[in-house]
Write an enzyme that holds these catalytic residues in place. Structure first.
Site: not given
Length: 552
Positions: A284-287
């Site tokens: 998810g958004s940690v990428m």
């Protein structure tokens, strides 16, 4: 007695004496080797000398796995007494049921060997041997003991009853840890009891010792905080990886649930895997910071580029991509701050098809970390062939790609280390390497500043703040996917962060799997764990507080 009779008797005696002397000469000269061999076969034995398994320690020498001497009792069923009283005494000394012992003796009645009880303490075994029951013998062995128990179980692994590695680093380094057994020649009586130790045939070579990169102080603290968070949020489990931002060494790696390697009678199978290495998931958004690093190195996106995210959603290939709300016009820092899927989508569609994919590949995603741990996950990074716009978009905000927690932490070392990604190591590193250049240093510094904005009061990562230190990080909340598709009520909550910003020392990734409480966002579930663990770690590592600097 007549003279003839006397001479006859003398002759018989002399002949008998000559025959006896001849027989003695024959046995001692001509048949000596055969008889010596027969005698040796009945009294001389070659016994193995166990080589104790090497010790596994943390980076400071604290033991994580040690071998302790034990005694295994065995018996020749054909020599055991038939007397009921003696067998009852034996059963009680062994701590087993008499009926069970009798059944085993009967089952091995036609054999000459059976274990009575394995891996007893020397004192307990000696009490059985003191009974001096016929047919009962001792065999000296070693038993593996794990002082840190469940805290390091999935990382260190376990050995089986024969002291051979079965999981984790015990398996990965089994040949190195095992050593080589020795041999000795001994003299025993007809009952198999040792009479004399004659000489050493081969000296036992103990196994090598293994020094891990783990800091047991940080490992204990990280496990306690992770387990508490999993319990608090009624989650399925969780994972935490902490890496040294200067060397790539793994300072802590914990999972929940875990298990006690010293007592495996009621093992929870879900706790056997070292999920931080063996399990891959959509991050998810940690990428988004990693994808943003690729965009900032092109001539199409700069830190001052304005992206219009209105009206808070966009349509791509018939799919609707939403933000939490309409954030309007945002620069790259604002897109990361608000975790805008629309903003990342519109950036991704301005780039070449393989720009973000190339960055992910350069960061080692889609391939195993190659640290020698059994079952390392490769993750998933689909090749950029005939990609649709929606595929490019989803990959930019962390869907359609799968990573392990270790892979994610490793990728973030590039942001913390002036753009150089460090190879992860579970062993203590004596000669740190500078790392592989992946991100331009200027872009890495820009990203670090953008991520610091996220860990500020009233921002999404505010609960990751650590008093006295500047923190950079990114939250993530991703829907879990199963065979039926993405779940609507099951999430993974993530936080990936770097501390301190002024001189990065550690990179930490926290993942909580399926928090079932009222809170499930990464900023509310995983970020507080990061704050508690990293705050204590920085103090334990004697890292000085940051100088307070104004954010750009």
């Amino acid at each position: 007695m007549g003279r003839g009779r006397y001479r006859f008797l003398i002759g018989v005696v002399l002949i008998a004496l000559a025959a006896l002397v001849g027989r003695i000469a024959y046995l001692n000269v001509i048949d000596r080797d055969f008889l010596q061999g027969q005698g040796d076969a009945r009294t001389l034995r070659v016994e193995p000398i166990d080589a104790h398994r090497g010790m596994i320690t943390d980076r400071h020498g604290d033991p994580l796995a040690i071998s302790t001497p034990v005694v295994s009792l065995w018996a020749n069923p054909q020599e055991l007494p038939d007397d009921d009283i003696q067998r009852l005494v034996l059963a009680r000394a062994l701590g087993v049921d008499l009926d069970s012992l009798d059944a085993r003796i009967q089952r091995y009645r036609n054999h000459e060997f059976m274990y009575l009880r394995r891996r007893m303490t020397p004192d307990a075994a000696q009490k059985v041997l003191d009974l001096q029951l016929p047919g009962v013998y001792a065999q000296h062995e070693y038993k593996r003991y794990y002082p840190s128990g469940e805290v390091t179980a999935q990382l260190v692994g376990v050995t089986n009853i024969d002291d051979q590695g079965q999981e984790g680093l015990e398996l990965a380094y089994n040949s190195y840890l095992s050593g080589e057994p020795g041999k000795r020649r001994v003299l025993k009586d007809r009952k198999g009891r040792l009479v004399r130790d004659l000489h050493l045939l081969k000296e036992a070579k103990p196994g090598g010792d293994l020094t891990l990169s783990i800091d047991l102080r940080l490992q204990y603290m990280a496990y306690r905080e992770l387990k508490a968070a999993v319990d608090e949020h009624n989650a399925d489990g969780g994972t935490l990886v902490m890496m040294d931002a200067h060397t790539g060494e793994v300072l802590a790696m914990v999972n929940s649930p875990s298990y006690n390697p010293n007592n495996r009678t009621d093992i929870d199978v879900d706790g056997l895997r070292n999920q931080a290495i063996t399990d891959a998931f959509e991050p998810g958004s940690v990428m988004k910071p990693l994808a943003m690093s690729a965009a900032l190195e092109t001539d199409k996106i700069t830190p001052d580029t304005v992206i219009d995210t209105s009206p808070g959603y966009t349509r791509v290939d018939g799919y609707t991509i939403n933000d939490f709300r309409n954030y309007g016009k945002l620069k790259p820092a604002g897109i990361l701050l608000h975790s805008s899927n629309v903003g990342m989508t519109r950036i991704a569609l301005q780039l070449d098809d393989d720009t973000i994919w190339n960055r992910y590949q350069a960061l080692g995603l889609g391939k195993a970390p190659e640290i020698g741990f059994p079952g390392e996950a490769e993750g998933s990074l689909p090749a950029p062939y005939n990609w649709s716009d929606s595929k490019r978009a989803t990959m930019a905000y962390g869907y359609g790609v799968a990573v392990s927690a270790l892979q994610l932490a490793t990728a973030y070392t590039a942001i913390a280390n002036d753009g150089r990604e460090l190879s992860p190591s579970l062993l203590k590193v004596s000669d740190p390497q500078p790392g592989k250049p992946v991100i331009k240093p200027k872009v890495a510094h820009e990203l670090l500043g953008m991520l610091e904005h996220i860990v500020q009061p009233h921002a999404g990562g505010s609960k990751a703040m650590v008093p006295g230190y500047r923190i950079a990080g990114k939250t993530g909340t991703v829907r879990k996917v199963e065979s039926s598709g993405y779940q609507t009520t099951a999430y993974r909550s993530l936080f990936a962060g770097i501390a301190p910003v002024s001189d990065p020392r550690i990179v930490t990734v926290v993942m909580i799997d399926n928090a079932r409480g009222q809170e499930y966002y990464g900023g509310l579930v995983a970020a507080p764990v990061f704050s508690r663990v990293v705050g204590k770690a920085l103090r334990l590592l004697d890292v000085l507080p940051d100088k307070k600097e104004a954010l750009p």
